[in-house]
Write a protein that holds these residues in place. Sequence first.
Motif, PDB file in Angstrom:
ATOM      1  N   LYS A   1       0.832  -1.215   0.000  1.00 14.60           N
ATOM      2  CA  LYS A   1       0.000   0.000   0.000  1.00 14.60           C
ATOM      3  C   LYS A   1       0.861   1.257   0.000  1.00 14.60           C
ATOM      4  O   LYS A   1       0.530   2.251  -0.660  1.00 14.60           O
ATOM      5  N   LYS A   2       1.972   1.208   0.738  1.00 12.11           N
ATOM      6  CA  LYS A   2       2.880   2.355   0.764  1.00 12.11           C
ATOM      7  C   LYS A   2       3.470   2.593  -0.622  1.00 12.11           C
ATOM      8  O   LYS A   2       3.563   3.740  -1.086  1.00 12.11           O
ATOM      9  N   GLN A   3       3.844   1.517  -1.304  1.00 13.96           N
ATOM     10  CA  GLN A   3       4.407   1.655  -2.651  1.00 13.96           C
ATOM     11  C   GLN A   3       3.363   2.122  -3.655  1.00 13.96           C
ATOM     12  O   GLN A   3       3.671   2.894  -4.574  1.00 13.96           O
ATOM     13  N   ILE A   4       2.110   1.678  -3.483  1.00 15.36           N
ATOM     14  CA  ILE A   4       1.036   2.122  -4.372  1.00 15.36           C
ATOM     15  C   ILE A   4       0.791   3.623  -4.214  1.00 15.36           C
ATOM     16  O   ILE A   4       0.561   4.336  -5.198  1.00 15.36           O
ATOM     17  N   LYS A   5       0.857   4.113  -2.979  1.00 12.45           N
ATOM     18  CA  LYS A   5       0.701   5.554  -2.754  1.00 12.45           C
ATOM     19  C   LYS A   5       1.766   6.336  -3.512  1.00 12.45           C
ATOM     20  O   LYS A   5       1.482   7.391  -4.099  1.00 12.45           O
TER      21      LYS A   5
ATOM     22  N   LEU B   1       3.341   5.285  -6.241  1.00 14.76           N
ATOM     23  CA  LEU B   1       3.035   5.156  -7.669  1.00 14.76           C
ATOM     24  C   LEU B   1       1.919   6.109  -8.078  1.00 14.76           C
ATOM     25  O   LEU B   1       1.966   6.715  -9.154  1.00 14.76           O
ATOM     26  N   ASN B   2       0.901   6.223  -7.234  1.00 18.62           N
ATOM     27  CA  ASN B   2      -0.188   7.171  -7.509  1.00 18.62           C
ATOM     28  C   ASN B   2       0.349   8.609  -7.579  1.00 18.62           C
ATOM     29  O   ASN B   2      -0.035   9.392  -8.452  1.00 18.62           O
ATOM     30  N   LYS B   3       1.225   8.924  -6.643  1.00 21.55           N
ATOM     31  CA  LYS B   3       1.807  10.270  -6.600  1.00 21.55           C
ATOM     32  C   LYS B   3       2.579  10.566  -7.885  1.00 21.55           C
ATOM     33  O   LYS B   3       2.498  11.678  -8.432  1.00 21.55           O
ATOM     34  N   GLU B   4       3.308   9.561  -8.381  1.00 17.67           N
ATOM     35  CA  GLU B   4       4.072   9.739  -9.617  1.00 17.67           C
ATOM     36  C   GLU B   4       3.162   9.944 -10.825  1.00 17.67           C
ATOM     37  O   GLU B   4       3.588  10.520 -11.834  1.00 17.67           O
ATOM     38  N   GLN B   5       1.920   9.444 -10.724  1.00 18.43           N
ATOM     39  CA  GLN B   5       0.949   9.608 -11.811  1.00 18.43           C
ATOM     40  C   GLN B   5       0.027  10.816 -11.581  1.00 18.43           C
ATOM     41  O   GLN B   5      -0.992  10.959 -12.265  1.00 18.43           O
ATOM     42  N   ASN B   6       0.404  11.633 -10.619  1.00 17.55           N
ATOM     43  CA  ASN B   6      -0.374  12.839 -10.282  1.00 17.55           C
ATOM     44  C   ASN B   6      -1.800  12.506  -9.859  1.00 17.55           C
ATOM     45  O   ASN B   6      -2.753  13.234 -10.176  1.00 17.55           O
ATOM     46  N   LEU B   7      -1.929  11.391  -9.145  1.00 19.07           N
ATOM     47  CA  LEU B   7      -3.218  10.975  -8.598  1.00 19.07           C
ATOM     48  C   LEU B   7      -3.190  11.130  -7.081  1.00 19.07           C
ATOM     49  O   LEU B   7      -2.106  11.138  -6.470  1.00 19.07           O
ATOM     50  N   PRO B   8      -4.357  11.230  -6.445  1.00 17.51           N
ATOM     51  CA  PRO B   8      -4.387  11.224  -4.970  1.00 17.51           C
ATOM     52  C   PRO B   8      -3.750   9.944  -4.431  1.00 17.51           C
ATOM     53  O   PRO B   8      -3.881   8.873  -5.041  1.00 17.51           O
TER      54      PRO B   8
ATOM     55  N   ASP C   1      -4.506   7.886  -2.137  1.00 16.91           N
ATOM     56  CA  ASP C   1      -5.422   6.783  -1.865  1.00 16.91           C
ATOM     57  C   ASP C   1      -6.328   6.440  -3.054  1.00 16.91           C
ATOM     58  O   ASP C   1      -7.317   5.725  -2.905  1.00 16.91           O
ATOM     59  N   SER C   2      -5.971   6.903  -4.237  1.00 16.97           N
ATOM     60  CA  SER C   2      -6.765   6.622  -5.427  1.00 16.97           C
ATOM     61  C   SER C   2      -6.749   5.131  -5.765  1.00 16.97           C
ATOM     62  O   SER C   2      -5.734   4.449  -5.590  1.00 16.97           O
ATOM     63  N   THR C   3      -7.885   4.623  -6.237  1.00 14.89           N
ATOM     64  CA  THR C   3      -7.969   3.221  -6.707  1.00 14.89           C
ATOM     65  C   THR C   3      -8.138   3.190  -8.228  1.00 14.89           C
ATOM     66  O   THR C   3      -8.511   2.169  -8.790  1.00 14.89           O
ATOM     67  N   GLN C   4      -7.843   4.299  -8.864  1.00 14.14           N
ATOM     68  CA  GLN C   4      -7.983   4.381 -10.313  1.00 14.14           C
ATOM     69  C   GLN C   4      -7.049   3.415 -11.025  1.00 14.14           C
ATOM     70  O   GLN C   4      -7.413   2.798 -12.028  1.00 14.14           O
ATOM     71  N   LEU C   5      -5.826   3.280 -10.506  1.00 10.88           N
ATOM     72  CA  LEU C   5      -4.858   2.364 -11.114  1.00 10.88           C
ATOM     73  C   LEU C   5      -4.769   1.037 -10.362  1.00 10.88           C
ATOM     74  O   LEU C   5      -4.708  -0.024 -10.967  1.00 10.88           O
ATOM     75  N   TYR C   6      -4.724   1.107  -9.027  1.00 12.23           N
ATOM     76  CA  TYR C   6      -4.545  -0.102  -8.220  1.00 12.23           C
ATOM     77  C   TYR C   6      -5.630  -0.196  -7.159  1.00 12.23           C
ATOM     78  O   TYR C   6      -5.783   0.714  -6.346  1.00 12.23           O
ATOM     79  N   ALA C   7      -6.373  -1.291  -7.199  1.00 10.16           N
ATOM     80  CA  ALA C   7      -7.399  -1.546  -6.185  1.00 10.16           C
ATOM     81  C   ALA C   7      -6.952  -2.752  -5.369  1.00 10.16           C
ATOM     82  O   ALA C   7      -7.282  -3.896  -5.667  1.00 10.16           O
TER      83      ALA C   7
ATOM     84  N   SER D   1       8.532  -5.046  -4.747  1.00 11.29           N
ATOM     85  CA  SER D   1       9.722  -5.622  -4.119  1.00 11.29           C
ATOM     86  C   SER D   1       9.730  -5.313  -2.623  1.00 11.29           C
ATOM     87  O   SER D   1       9.609  -4.150  -2.226  1.00 11.29           O
ATOM     88  N   ILE D   2       9.882  -6.368  -1.809  1.00 10.46           N
ATOM     89  CA  ILE D   2       9.901  -6.217  -0.349  1.00 10.46           C
ATOM     90  C   ILE D   2      11.280  -6.659   0.159  1.00 10.46           C
ATOM     91  O   ILE D   2      11.633  -7.840   0.086  1.00 10.46           O
ATOM     92  N   ASN D   3      12.048  -5.722   0.683  1.00 13.46           N
ATOM     93  CA  ASN D   3      13.402  -6.018   1.131  1.00 13.46           C
ATOM     94  C   ASN D   3      13.399  -6.929   2.364  1.00 13.46           C
ATOM     95  O   ASN D   3      12.495  -6.862   3.198  1.00 13.46           O
ATOM     96  N   LYS D   4      14.431  -7.737   2.496  1.00 10.70           N
ATOM     97  CA  LYS D   4      14.523  -8.685   3.615  1.00 10.70           C
ATOM     98  C   LYS D   4      14.532  -7.980   4.967  1.00 10.70           C
ATOM     99  O   LYS D   4      14.116  -8.561   5.972  1.00 10.70           O
ATOM    100  N   GLU D   5      14.990  -6.732   5.001  1.00  9.55           N
ATOM    101  CA  GLU D   5      15.025  -6.010   6.269  1.00  9.55           C
ATOM    102  C   GLU D   5      13.619  -5.797   6.820  1.00  9.55           C
ATOM    103  O   GLU D   5      13.414  -5.760   8.037  1.00  9.55           O
ATOM    104  N   VAL D   6      12.647  -5.675   5.947  1.00 12.79           N
ATOM    105  CA  VAL D   6      11.252  -5.508   6.371  1.00 12.79           C
ATOM    106  C   VAL D   6      10.713  -6.810   6.946  1.00 12.79           C
ATOM    107  O   VAL D   6       9.852  -6.808   7.831  1.00 12.79           O
ATOM    108  N   LEU D   7      11.258  -7.935   6.485  1.00 13.12           N
ATOM    109  CA  LEU D   7      10.707  -9.255   6.817  1.00 13.12           C
ATOM    110  C   LEU D   7      11.545 -10.045   7.811  1.00 13.12           C
ATOM    111  O   LEU D   7      11.108 -11.095   8.279  1.00 13.12           O
ATOM    112  N   ASN D   8      12.714  -9.560   8.127  1.00 15.20           N
ATOM    113  CA  ASN D   8      13.705 -10.341   8.869  1.00 15.20           C
ATOM    114  C   ASN D   8      13.164 -11.017  10.126  1.00 15.20           C
ATOM    115  O   ASN D   8      13.407 -12.210  10.357  1.00 15.20           O
ATOM    116  N   ASN D   9      12.411 -10.302  10.943  1.00 19.81           N
ATOM    117  CA  ASN D   9      11.907 -10.853  12.204  1.00 19.81           C
ATOM    118  C   ASN D   9      10.734 -11.816  12.018  1.00 19.81           C
ATOM    119  O   ASN D   9      10.312 -12.469  12.974  1.00 19.81           O
TER     120      ASN D   9
END
Length: 251
Positions: A172-176, A178-185, A187-193, A230-238
Amino acid sequence: MKKLTVIIILIMGILMASICNFDEVKEIFELNIRNTSVESKVINKDNKYIKADLKIPKLIIANKDIENTLNKKFESDIINFYNNSYKEAQTYLDDFPDAENKFVISSDYEVKKSNDKILSMLIKYYKYSGGAHGSYYYVPYNVDLTSGTVFILKDIFNEDSNYQQVISDEIKKQIKQLNKEQNLPEDSTQLYAFNKIEESQKFYVQDDSIVIFFDLYDIAPYVAGIPEFSINKEVLNNLLNEKYKKIIFKI
């Protein structure tokens, strides 16, 4: 006699050097036999109903039992794709003999990570049966080469971990972004729901990350293609199961 003595000394020196370097030679030999490689087997078919270009991976590893089992699975899965597509094409073209085009299908593969303990590979399928565009999807094969086990996402995490929520929040953080890069709000679901990943969510391993991906239309329109996160191992390590932590990331 002097020459003979010199020759004997030279021979002894060579033998001593060989003995001293034996461990190094052995290490190199063991490294070579542990190498994992993948070759291709190509099958082309062109008949009344279908044109097929199939590239089948052929794994080469030291353990021949595991190698044979996996290679049979890869080939069987791809041949099943061909057979099912052929039946579909036959039914359609017999019902509509005036259709302009036969079906076109293909398979290919991409190795994402490979060493003596793990193989992470995608087999990529494509089918065109008429219309504006074809369809395609990827099937991941994440394999523990020490046992031959094909593992799914939930296998690599501790049973009591909240890995689904952690990964979903990261997506969800990465989608936000991506939306920002497309000049979308944000929390928009226009591209990703997207809501939450499944226990058996498709993924592959690459470098120090696992990459979550979705089929066409799962969370986005066709134009977005196959969404990947892509989810880095540091996020998942524990959260990682100790066995797979070592196999996948060598932690």
